[in-house]
Design a protein around this motif. Sequence first.
Motif, PDB file in Angstrom:
ATOM      1  N   SER A  36       0.862  -1.186   0.000  1.00 32.71           N
ATOM      2  CA  SER A  36       0.000   0.000   0.000  1.00 32.71           C
ATOM      3  C   SER A  36       0.893   1.230   0.000  1.00 32.71           C
ATOM      4  N   PHE A  37       0.941   1.951  -1.115  1.00 29.68           N
ATOM      5  CA  PHE A  37       1.801   3.126  -1.165  1.00 29.68           C
ATOM      6  C   PHE A  37       1.296   4.234  -0.236  1.00 29.68           C
ATOM      7  N   LYS A  38       0.011   4.215   0.051  1.00 32.58           N
ATOM      8  CA  LYS A  38      -0.523   5.184   1.024  1.00 32.58           C
ATOM      9  C   LYS A  38       0.066   4.908   2.403  1.00 32.58           C
ATOM     10  N   TYR A  39       0.171   3.615   2.750  1.00 34.40           N
ATOM     11  CA  TYR A  39       0.754   3.232   4.036  1.00 34.40           C
ATOM     12  C   TYR A  39       2.262   3.499   4.038  1.00 34.40           C
ATOM     13  N   ILE A  40       2.926   3.192   2.933  1.00 32.47           N
ATOM     14  CA  ILE A  40       4.361   3.461   2.813  1.00 32.47           C
ATOM     15  C   ILE A  40       4.622   4.959   2.985  1.00 32.47           C
ATOM     16  N   TYR A  41       3.763   5.769   2.378  1.00 32.02           N
ATOM     17  CA  TYR A  41       3.905   7.228   2.483  1.00 32.02           C
ATOM     18  C   TYR A  41       3.815   7.663   3.943  1.00 32.02           C
ATOM     19  N   SER A  42       2.827   7.149   4.667  1.00 33.82           N
ATOM     20  CA  SER A  42       2.653   7.555   6.070  1.00 33.82           C
ATOM     21  C   SER A  42       3.838   7.121   6.930  1.00 33.82           C
ATOM     22  N   LEU A  43       4.374   5.921   6.662  1.00 39.57           N
ATOM     23  CA  LEU A  43       5.552   5.445   7.399  1.00 39.57           C
ATOM     24  C   LEU A  43       6.772   6.315   7.098  1.00 39.57           C
ATOM     25  N   ALA A  44       6.996   6.591   5.818  1.00 36.78           N
ATOM     26  CA  ALA A  44       8.149   7.404   5.414  1.00 36.78           C
ATOM     27  C   ALA A  44       8.033   8.808   5.981  1.00 36.78           C
ATOM     28  N   ASN A  45       6.824   9.335   6.029  1.00 34.58           N
ATOM     29  CA  ASN A  45       6.600  10.662   6.585  1.00 34.58           C
ATOM     30  C   ASN A  45       6.945  10.692   8.071  1.00 34.58           C
ATOM     31  N   ALA A  46       6.533   9.661   8.797  1.00 30.49           N
ATOM     32  CA  ALA A  46       6.820   9.583  10.233  1.00 30.49           C
ATOM     33  C   ALA A  46       8.316   9.508  10.503  1.00 30.49           C
ATOM     34  N   HIS A  47       9.056   8.883   9.588  1.00 33.47           N
ATOM     35  CA  HIS A  47      10.505   8.742   9.759  1.00 33.47           C
ATOM     36  C   HIS A  47      11.295   9.871   9.095  1.00 33.47           C
ATOM     37  N   GLU A  48      10.580  10.826   8.502  1.00 34.52           N
ATOM     38  CA  GLU A  48      11.187  11.964   7.806  1.00 34.52           C
ATOM     39  C   GLU A  48      12.164  11.524   6.713  1.00 34.52           C
ATOM     40  N   ILE A  49      11.704  10.557   5.920  1.00 33.24           N
ATOM     41  CA  ILE A  49      12.512  10.075   4.792  1.00 33.24           C
ATOM     42  C   ILE A  49      11.690  10.069   3.498  1.00 33.24           C
ATOM     43  N   LEU A  50      10.601  10.852   3.470  1.00 32.88           N
ATOM     44  CA  LEU A  50       9.761  10.913   2.279  1.00 32.88           C
ATOM     45  C   LEU A  50      10.577  11.248   1.036  1.00 32.88           C
ATOM     46  N   ASN A  51      11.413  12.271   1.163  1.00 38.29           N
ATOM     47  CA  ASN A  51      12.193  12.730   0.009  1.00 38.29           C
ATOM     48  C   ASN A  51      13.196  11.675  -0.449  1.00 38.29           C
ATOM     49  N   THR A  52      13.830  10.995   0.494  1.00 42.26           N
ATOM     50  CA  THR A  52      14.819   9.964   0.153  1.00 42.26           C
ATOM     51  C   THR A  52      14.155   8.819  -0.597  1.00 42.26           C
ATOM     52  N   VAL A  53      13.046   8.344  -0.058  1.00 34.26           N
ATOM     53  CA  VAL A  53      12.352   7.188  -0.641  1.00 34.26           C
ATOM     54  C   VAL A  53      11.811   7.517  -2.028  1.00 34.26           C
ATOM     55  N   PHE A  54      11.442   8.776  -2.253  1.00 34.92           N
ATOM     56  CA  PHE A  54      10.859   9.095  -3.554  1.00 34.92           C
ATOM     57  C   PHE A  54      11.863   8.918  -4.693  1.00 34.92           C
ATOM     58  N   TYR A  55      13.151   9.033  -4.406  1.00 32.30           N
ATOM     59  CA  TYR A  55      14.144   8.797  -5.460  1.00 32.30           C
ATOM     60  C   TYR A  55      14.057   7.357  -5.974  1.00 32.30           C
ATOM     61  N   SER A  56      13.665   6.423  -5.103  1.00 35.33           N
ATOM     62  CA  SER A  56      13.430   5.044  -5.556  1.00 35.33           C
ATOM     63  C   SER A  56      12.062   4.916  -6.218  1.00 35.33           C
TER      64      SER A  56
END
Length: 368
Positions: A36-56
């Motif tokens: 679930s990319f919606k769930y992945i987004y919320s997890l990445a947001n909580a860890h403050e790595i949204l920008n890093t993960v988006f490169y993948s």
Amino acid sequence: MEQFSKKQLENFSYLISLLSAAINETEPQKPSENISFKYIYSLANAHEILNTVFYSIEKLKINSDNELFKKWKDKRNEAFHRNMIQTAEFELIKNEFTKNGVEFLPVKGIPLCELYPQSDYRFMNDLDILVKDTKKAGAVIKTLGYSPKQVGETHHDEFIKPPFMLVELHRDLVRADSRFFDYYSDIFSRANKINEAEFELSREDFYIYSVVHIYKHYSKAGTGLRSFTDLYLLNKKWLSSLNTAYVEGELKKLGLSEFREKMSKIADKWFLHNDYKSFSDEELFILTSGAFGTTENKVNAVKGNKGKLAFVFKRLFPSPKTMKWRFPWLKKYPLLLPYAYLYRILRDGIKKREDAKAELSALNTKRS
């Protein structure tokens, strides 16, 4: 430990795989139907790595018309521009501090950004700068358009500048109630002098301080994935060239040798060996802690095996040493300690009401 569904665990695994691909500059795995990319987004947001993960995410070539991915791309672009402005502002501050004889030492995220494929991969909330004279440094930074947000409290003064710049001018590297305070009480004497004003830690001492900083968050409320990418990249890019005898000796002195080894094994498991198919309780604690931990973790760490009343008393009445750190004027006027307690309770009761409610809620939550 909280129980997680198979789908949740698979999403945890996939998030780490995306993060690993980004920092190692490899191709990301294709998502399974359970992702679930919606769930992945919320997890990445909580860890403050949204920008890093988006490169993948970008390499997956997923439908760019999707609203979630448009939002995600905007967040990555915001982080990119944020990093550019932070970098330019830091150079400006460095030049003004040097020109005005403000002795300073950059810490935390500023040097860590250089370890990533691009400096914007590593999100920074603020710029952390240790200075010898916070009053003088504050006066200089005001001339650059910064306004005081918090001055004269805790171990740093905060200055803000629109649209998002936050600079923390530290008078100490760690809190006065930290067991590492004495170790870092005269850090400038051990730092390398770049010019008449600028100092930098040796790579060995920066590595040690990074471990101390991770431990601080981990032991108090938990810490998340960004701390582990920091540690992984420090180990990957620096460790072989460091004076390891010195590093290990200092970490043993600080009681952090085993902690560093344990955290490094987790970082290598995820990002070197790409092993994230199953998780220990400790790994799940990290994955659910977000960037800086949770209120529940914080409450449990403070309370320990003591009762609720002991926790409330400790939160309302910190030690005199902690109070002198929180209110530096107490060093000059120690007899005002009772008034400082009253002021702190009244002030935080207004400014941090929601935080207090969250702590009380966590205090009354039974641990599974």
